[in-house]
Design a protein around this motif. Structure first.
Motif, mmCIF file in Angstrom:
data_model
loop_
_atom_site.group_PDB
_atom_site.id
_atom_site.type_symbol
_atom_site.label_atom_id
_atom_site.label_comp_id
_atom_site.label_asym_id
_atom_site.label_seq_id
_atom_site.Cartn_x
_atom_site.Cartn_y
_atom_site.Cartn_z
ATOM 1 N N PRO A 221 29.158 -6.526 -16.464
ATOM 2 C CA PRO A 221 30.103 -6.995 -17.380
ATOM 3 C C PRO A 221 31.532 -7.019 -16.737
ATOM 4 O O PRO A 221 31.829 -6.200 -15.582
ATOM 5 C CB PRO A 221 30.179 -5.719 -18.761
ATOM 6 N N GLN B 259 35.544 -7.103 -20.437
ATOM 7 C CA GLN B 259 34.328 -6.707 -21.602
ATOM 8 C C GLN B 259 34.401 -5.211 -21.535
ATOM 9 O O GLN B 259 34.102 -4.428 -22.556
ATOM 10 C CB GLN B 259 33.190 -7.256 -20.958
ATOM 11 N N ILE B 260 34.497 -4.411 -20.282
ATOM 12 C CA ILE B 260 34.221 -2.943 -20.427
ATOM 13 C C ILE B 260 35.453 -2.372 -21.212
ATOM 14 O O ILE B 260 35.373 -1.408 -21.893
ATOM 15 C CB ILE B 260 34.435 -2.407 -18.898
ATOM 16 N N ARG C 51 37.341 -3.932 -23.529
ATOM 17 C CA ARG C 51 37.257 -4.043 -24.925
ATOM 18 C C ARG C 51 36.008 -3.075 -25.642
ATOM 19 O O ARG C 51 36.211 -2.544 -26.591
ATOM 20 C CB ARG C 51 36.548 -5.541 -25.068
ATOM 21 N N GLU C 52 35.161 -2.677 -24.763
ATOM 22 C CA GLU C 52 34.230 -1.532 -25.339
ATOM 23 C C GLU C 52 34.633 -0.318 -25.221
ATOM 24 O O GLU C 52 34.387 0.370 -26.476
ATOM 25 C CB GLU C 52 32.651 -1.643 -24.429
ATOM 26 N N GLU D 13 36.816 -0.106 -28.424
ATOM 27 C CA GLU D 13 36.025 -0.150 -29.438
ATOM 28 C C GLU D 13 35.613 1.406 -29.732
ATOM 29 O O GLU D 13 35.651 2.031 -30.843
ATOM 30 C CB GLU D 13 34.960 -1.157 -29.386
ATOM 31 N N LEU D 14 35.186 2.163 -28.810
ATOM 32 C CA LEU D 14 34.727 3.296 -28.845
ATOM 33 C C LEU D 14 35.924 4.299 -29.177
ATOM 34 O O LEU D 14 35.685 5.274 -30.029
ATOM 35 C CB LEU D 14 34.140 4.051 -27.428
ATOM 36 N N ARG E 216 32.260 7.759 -24.701
ATOM 37 C CA ARG E 216 31.513 6.953 -23.769
ATOM 38 C C ARG E 216 30.249 7.584 -23.341
ATOM 39 O O ARG E 216 29.262 6.615 -23.021
ATOM 40 C CB ARG E 216 32.402 6.816 -22.136
ATOM 41 N N GLU F 77 25.992 3.954 -31.910
ATOM 42 C CA GLU F 77 25.537 3.220 -33.213
ATOM 43 C C GLU F 77 24.985 4.376 -34.373
ATOM 44 O O GLU F 77 25.282 3.922 -35.490
ATOM 45 C CB GLU F 77 24.013 2.696 -32.887
ATOM 46 N N ARG G 144 28.472 4.680 -36.201
ATOM 47 C CA ARG G 144 28.752 3.526 -36.916
ATOM 48 C C ARG G 144 27.924 3.535 -38.110
ATOM 49 O O ARG G 144 28.425 3.038 -39.189
ATOM 50 C CB ARG G 144 28.381 2.341 -35.965
ATOM 51 N N LYS H 185 24.627 -3.183 -37.511
ATOM 52 C CA LYS H 185 25.137 -4.270 -36.913
ATOM 53 C C LYS H 185 23.870 -5.253 -37.140
ATOM 54 O O LYS H 185 23.766 -6.562 -37.524
ATOM 55 C CB LYS H 185 25.113 -4.043 -35.439
#
Length: 185
Positions: free
Chosen positions: A13, A17-18, A20-21, A24-25, A77, A82, A85, A174
């Motif tokens: 990635p 992208q990293i 953004r992840e 998000e976390l 991390r 999931e 979430r 998701k």
């Protein structure tokens, strides 16, 4: 050099992208910090994450809270996000399977209040249930509705039915959301 499908570069990635992840976390961890202590007790979380969130709630200084949020993001991390979430979606009422389960219990309660024959069907389906308690709750709930009183027994009947029907397993929010889009197409 352009990446080809045979190249391993497609699997790595990008830095964006990293980032953004990670953001998000950190937002997911922030959502945990906004929950009440009682709600946190009912969530299934790793011990280190739970203690970090509880510690965040203890802090008052803005700088300390910011550092603690970053620490929570770092812990996230190493955690599968999931299930967290899914639990948050269930709390917010966004988990369709969980909502359908609750609505089914409500429908069963309404059927019990409308027709006495439904109780015998319920007893046949769940032979170990406390029939006397259910009859009492149904009678009291009907009386509450007739007299326009607060729905204490009405709610207790819901809780009794909830104990009879097992809660469905947590579904990947998701995948559930993506599956709904496929059905519409």
């Amino acid at each position: 050099m352009k990446a080809t499908p045979d190249n391993d570069d497609d699997l790595i990635p990008s830095k964006s992208q990293i980032k953004r992840e990670m953001d998000e976390l950190q937002k997911l961890g922030q959502a945990l910090t906004e929950l009440s202590r009682d709600t946190l007790k009912h969530l299934v979380l790793p011990d280190d994450l739970r203690s970090a969130v509880v510690e965040y709630k203890r802090l008052n200084a803005h700088g300390a809270q910011r550092r603690q949020r970053q620490y929570i993001g770092r812990i996230m991390r190493n955690v599968d996000p999931e299930p967290i979430r899914i639990q948050l979606a269930t709390l917010r009422g966004e988990n369709t399977h969980h909502n359908n389960w609750l609505h089914g219990i409500e429908r069963q309660r309404d059927r019990l209040l409308a027709d006495d024959k439904v109780l015998s069907e319920l007893v046949a389906e769940h032979p170990g249930c406390d029939v006397q308690q259910l009859r009492t709750l149904i009678r009291n709930a009907r009386r509450e509705q007739a007299e326009s009183r607060p729905p204490k027994s009405f709610r207790e009947l819901f809780q009794a039915l909830k104990a009879l029907y097992p809660e469905p397993p947590l579904v990947n929010y998701k995948q559930e959301r993506d599956g709904d889009d496929d059905e519409d197409a």
